[in-house]
Enzyme design. Structure first.
Site, PDB file in Angstrom:
ATOM      1  CG  HIS A  26     -59.445 -16.148 110.581  1.00 19.37           C
ATOM      2  ND1 HIS A  26     -58.278 -15.964 111.295  1.00 19.37           N
ATOM      3  CD2 HIS A  26     -59.644 -14.993 109.878  1.00 19.37           C
ATOM      4  CE1 HIS A  26     -57.779 -14.756 111.023  1.00 19.37           C
ATOM      5  NE2 HIS A  26     -58.587 -14.154 110.170  1.00 19.37           N
ATOM      6  CG  HIS A  62     -55.896 -20.678 113.932  1.00 19.52           C
ATOM      7  ND1 HIS A  62     -55.445 -19.384 114.111  1.00 19.52           N
ATOM      8  CD2 HIS A  62     -55.056 -21.461 114.643  1.00 19.52           C
ATOM      9  CE1 HIS A  62     -54.382 -19.401 114.894  1.00 19.52           C
ATOM     10  NE2 HIS A  62     -54.118 -20.649 115.236  1.00 19.52           N
ATOM     11  CG  HIS A 103     -58.937 -13.925 105.153  1.00 18.70           C
ATOM     12  ND1 HIS A 103     -57.660 -13.444 105.116  1.00 18.70           N
ATOM     13  CD2 HIS A 103     -59.439 -13.549 106.360  1.00 18.70           C
ATOM     14  CE1 HIS A 103     -57.382 -12.810 106.250  1.00 18.70           C
ATOM     15  NE2 HIS A 103     -58.456 -12.859 107.029  1.00 18.70           N
ATOM     16  CD  GLU A 104     -62.968 -13.775 107.702  1.00 14.26           C
ATOM     17  OE1 GLU A 104     -62.824 -14.322 108.822  1.00 14.26           O
ATOM     18  OE2 GLU A 104     -62.489 -12.652 107.441  1.00 14.26           O
TER      19      GLU A 104
END
Length: 693
Positions: A485, A488, A481-482
Site C-alpha cells: 500500500h 502505491h 502487505h502494508e
C-alpha cells in the site's frame, strides 16, 4: 516554500498555532509534531473550514463561462489547509490518540461531514461542473478522468436530488460521522481496557520464550502491575492461542477477543450498527438504489453485488469442504491426546499448530528466529529496490509523533526524491488495533511538485529492552502487505490530487498490497533476508523448504473466516433489516447458518468490532474486495513467473506504470489490462490457496 510541499494558507489563526504557517520549515515538510498541541486543532479546523467555504463560494458564484481550469482545477486547488489539518489529526487519532483528541474527534467529525455535504450538494457548483464542456477545450486524458470522477462523485453524493432529499442526505452524513467515530472509540476502549494477567509458571505453560518476553514487555507498558499480560493486540493474542496449553486461559482470551464491542454498557456497538445500517439503506434509497450494497458497488470493478457474491460463493464451497477436512484432523489429535471434548473455536489455532508440526515438522517459534523486524523491513525495501530502483535512507533526526516512529527518505535510482516513508511498528494502548497505510501528504503536481509522506502503522509485539523483536511469518506478510500500500502512495505519478495514490476503486486498492506479499514467499528473497537474529546465519534450506511447503496449510480455516465476514458484510448491506430495528447477533447468526458456517470457526471480524465496515464507509459492502483483489494479485504475479524472473524489469516497468504509479488515471479494468494484456482468471487464486480441485 520547502521542496515537496504545497502552501496551505490558513488565515485567522493565532501566530503560535503551527497550522497558521503556510509551509512548515521542517525536514521534508514533515508536520512539527512536537509543537502541535491538542488545543491547536479546533481553531485550525474552524479557520481551514472557513477558508475552504470561501474558496468554494468563489468557484460556485463565478460569472465567467465554466471551464475545466476555473471550475474543476480550481476545486482541486481548494481546501489545502483543511486537508493538512485533517491529515495530521486523523493520523494521530488512529495511531496515537488520547482523551483530548477523542473529544475533538467527536466534535469535529459531524462538522466535517456537514461541510462535505454543503460542497457536494451546492447547486451552483454542480451547475458549473455540469456545464464544463470538454469538446470546447483541449483536455488531456487525465483531465477528462478528473472531470468524469467529479461528476460521478457529485451524483453519488446527491447533487441531482430535490431540496428535501438533499437536506436528509446531509443529515444522514453528519449522523454517520458521529456514529463511526463512536464505534471506533468504543472499540479502542474495549481493546485497550482488557488484559489477561499471567501469574506464575502455570499460566505461562506452553509459551515459547519470544511470547513470554513479549507478554512481559506488554505488562511493563501497561504499568507493571503484573509480570506478564496478554492484550488484544493480534501479535500477542494469536500466538497465545497457538501455544498456550491452558485451555481455560485460551477460552478467556478468545472470548474477550471476539466479544469486543458487545460487552454491554457505554462501549457496546450493537445499537450503533443497527442505526448505521438503517441510515445507509435510507441514503441508498434516496439516491435511487435498491440497497446500500447496490449503491456501493455501482462504482467499483465488480459493478454489482451479484458479481461480488458469485466470487464469494465460488470460493466458499471449496473452502468449506477443506475446512471440514482440517477440523476432522484436529479433532483426531484431541482424541489421540485423551481430550474428552469437541474442538472449539478457541482450540483451533492450538491444535492446528500441532498438526502443522506433525505434517510439516514446522515450529513457528523456530521460524520467528529468522524473521527479526529489521530483517523483514530490509527485505521489503530490497524488493522495492530490485523491482522499481528505489533507494531508502533512514533519517535519524526528523519530527515524529511518537518515539517508536522511524523515517526514511525514498529516492529513485538517479537520486531524485520520491517521498518520505514512516514506519510505526509496535502495539501500544494509544493505537487502534490492526495494520494500515495512510498519508500525511499525497503526491500531486497541480500545486507544485508535491512529494508524498506515507506512513505504515502496525501492532507488532515489542521485545523487552535490549532484545530483538521477532515476527511470525504472518506478521512478516502483514508488513509486506502494508508496504505494498505504501508503494502505491509513494510511486503515485499524477497531476491532480483527486487521482493520487490509493484513491482508486475499493476492489482494486488491495491489488498493490496483496501482490507485494508474493515476494516474501519467494526462496530468492528469503535466502537473502531470513537470517537468524543472533548469528546472522541464513535460514537453513530444510527449514525454508518446510516453510514454503506449508504455505497452503490451514487455508480452509483462513478462507472460511475471511469469506464469512465478507458474506455477512454484503448480506447486511443488501438487507433493509436495520430499518425495522436490527438485532445484530441474531442477523449475523442467521446469515452464517444459511451458508452452513462450521461451528468451530468464527468470522475473522464479528460485526460489533468490524471496524473495516463500521468505523466509516470505506469497506462497507466492500470487504469482499480483498478476495476480488486476490484474484488480480494471483494472476498478476504469474506475469513474473511467465517472464522467468520475479524481478523482470519489463514486467516491473509495466506494473509501475499501470498499477503502482497510476493512481486513478484509468478505469481499473483498463489499468489491469494495460499491465497484464487481459483480465484475470480465478484459477491462480484457487491454486494459491490450495483450493483447486
Amino acid at each position: 516554500m520547502t521542496a515537496g510541499q504545497a502552501a496551505a494558507e490558513t488565515p485567522g489563526l493565532e501566530a503560535d498555532n503551527p497550522f497558521s504557517e503556510p509551509v512548515w520549515d521542517t525536514p521534508h515538510g514533515l508536520p512539527p509534531f512536537e509543537r502541535i498541541r491538542p488545543e491547536h486543532y479546533l481553531p485550525a479546523f474552524e479557520a481551514a473550514l472557513a477558508a475552504h467555504e470561501a474558496e468554494i463560494a468563489g468557484i460556485a458564484n463565478a460569472t465567467t463561462t465554466p471551464t475545466f481550469a476555473n471550475t474543476v482545477a480550481a476545486l482541486e486547488r481548494a481546501g489545502l489547509a483543511l486537508d493538512r489539518v485533517a491529515s495530521v489529526f486523523y493520523n494521530l487519532t488512529g495511531s496515537h490518540t488520547n482523551p483530548e483528541l477523542q473529544a475533538i474527534e467527536r466534535t469535529i467529525a459531524p462538522r466535517l461531514a456537514r461541510h462535505g455535504s454543503a460542497v457536494y450538494l451546492n447547486p451552483a457548483l454542480w451547475a458549473r461542473i455540469s456545464a464544463v464542456d470538454p469538446t470546447r477545450e483541449s483536455l488531456s486524458e487525465e483531465e477528462h478522468r478528473v472531470l468524469d470522477r467529479y461528476r460521478t462523485r457529485f451524483r453519488r453524493a446527491g447533487a441531482d436530488l430535490g431540496e428535501a432529499a438533499k437536506a436528509r442526505v446531509a443529515e444522514i452524513a453528519a449522523r454517520m460521522a458521529e456514529l463511526g467515530t463512536q464505534f471506533s472509540q468504543n472499540l479502542l476502549a474495549d481493546e485497550s481496557g482488557f488484559v489477561l494477567p499471567l501469574t506464575g509458571e502455570a499460566d505461562l505453560a506452553g509459551l515459547p520464550p519470544f511470547l513470554i518476553a513479549a507478554a512481559a514487555s506488554a505488562a511493563k507498558e501497561r504499568g507493571g502491575e503484573h509480570g506478564h499480560v496478554i492484550t488484544l493486540s493480534r501479535s500477542l493474542i494469536e500466538p497465545f492461542l497457538v501455544f498456550s496449553t491452558r485451555r481455560d486461559l485460551r477460552e478467556r482470551a478468545y472470548e474477550a477477543w471476539i466479544r469486543r464491542g458487545e460487552g454491554g454498557g457505554a462501549t457496546d456497538n450493537r445499537g450503533i450498527i443497527a442505526e448505521i445500517v438503517a441510515l445507509r439503506a435510507e441514503r441508498a434509497r434516496l439516491l435511487g438504489f435498491e440497497s446500500f450494497a447496490h449503491f456501493k458497488l455501482a462504482d467499483t470493478m465488480a459493478g454489482s453485488p451479484d458479481a461480488a457474491m458469485d466470487l464469494l460463493r465460488n470460493v466458499w464451497t471449496p473452502a468449506q469442504h477443506q475446512a471440514g477436512a482440517e477440523r476432522d484432523r484436529l479433532q483426531a489429535i484431541v482424541q489421540a491426546e485423551g481430550g474428552n471434548f469437541a474442538l472449539q473455536a478457541h482450540d483451533w489455532r492450538h491444535y492446528a499448530e500441532k498438526l502443522r508440526r506433525a505434517e510439516h515438522d514446522l515450529d513457528e517459534s523456530e521460524v520467528k528466529a529468522y524473521l527479526p523486524l529489521e530483517g523483514v523491513i530490509a527485505a521489503a525495501f530490497d524488493t522495492a529496490s530490485r523491482l522499481f530502483g528505489l533507494r531508502f535512507e533512514e533519517l535519524p533526526d526528523v519530527p515524529r509523533y511518537h518515539s517508536d516512529v522511524r523515517a526514511w527518505r525514498v529516492g529513485n535510482a538517479d537520486g531524485s526524491e520520491v517521498g518520505l516513508f514512516l514506519g510505526d511498528y509496535f502495539a501500544r494502548p494509544s493505537k487502534r488495533s490492526g495494520a494500515w497505510m495512510s498519508a500525511f501528504r499525497s503526491q500531486e503536481r497541480l500545486n507544485g511538485a508535491v512529494t508524498p509522506i506515507i506512513v505504515n502503522v502496525m501492532n507488532f509485539a515489542r521485545a523487552p529492552e535490549g532484545e530483538v523483536s521477532l515476527l511470525s511469518f504472518d506478521d512478516a506478510r502483514t508488513l509486506f502487505h502494508e508496504f505494498g500500500h505504501a508503494l502505491h502512495g509513494l510511486l503515485s505519478d499524477v497531476t491532480y490530487p483527486l487521482l493520487a495514490g490509493t484513491a482508486v476503486s475499493g476492489d482494486f486498492v488491495e491489488l498493490p498490497s496483496q501482490l507485494y506479499e508474493h515476494w516474501l514467499e519467494q526462496p530468492e528473497v528469503l535466502r537473502r533476508h531470513a537470517r537468524h537474529h543472533r548469528t546472522g546465519e541464513p535460514m537453513p534450506e530444510a527449514l525454508l523448504s518446510k516453510l514454503l511447503a506449508a504455505r497452503t496449510f490451514n487455508q480452509g480455516f483462513s478462507t472460511v473466516e475471511y469469506t464469512a465476514s465478507a458474506i455477512v458484510d454484503m448480506t447486511l448491506h443488501l438487507s433493509a433489516a436495520g430499518e425495522e430495528g436490527l438485532d445484530v447477533p441474531a442477523f449475523e447468526a442467521d446469515a452464517l447458518r444459511r451458508i452452513a458456517m462450521p461451528a468451530e470457526i468464527n468470522m475473522r471480524h464479528r460485526s460489533p468490532h468490524f471496524a473495516h465496515i463500521f468505523s466509516g464507509d470505506g469497506y462497507a459492502a466492500g470487504y469482499y474486495s480483498y478476495l476480488w483483489s486476490e484474484v488480480l494479485d494471483a494472476d498478476a504475479f504469474d506475469a513474473f513467473r511467465e517472464a522467468g524472473d520475479i524481478f523482470d524489469p519489463e514486467t516491473a516497468s509495466r506494473l509501475r506504470k499501470f498499477v503502482y504509479g497510476a493512481g486513478n488515471l484509468r478505469d481499473p479494468r483498463e489499468a489491469y489490462t494495460g499491465f497484464r494484456g487481459r483480465l484475470p482468471s480465478i484459477d491462480p487464486l484457487l491454486r494459491k490457496r490450495g483450493l483447486a480441485a
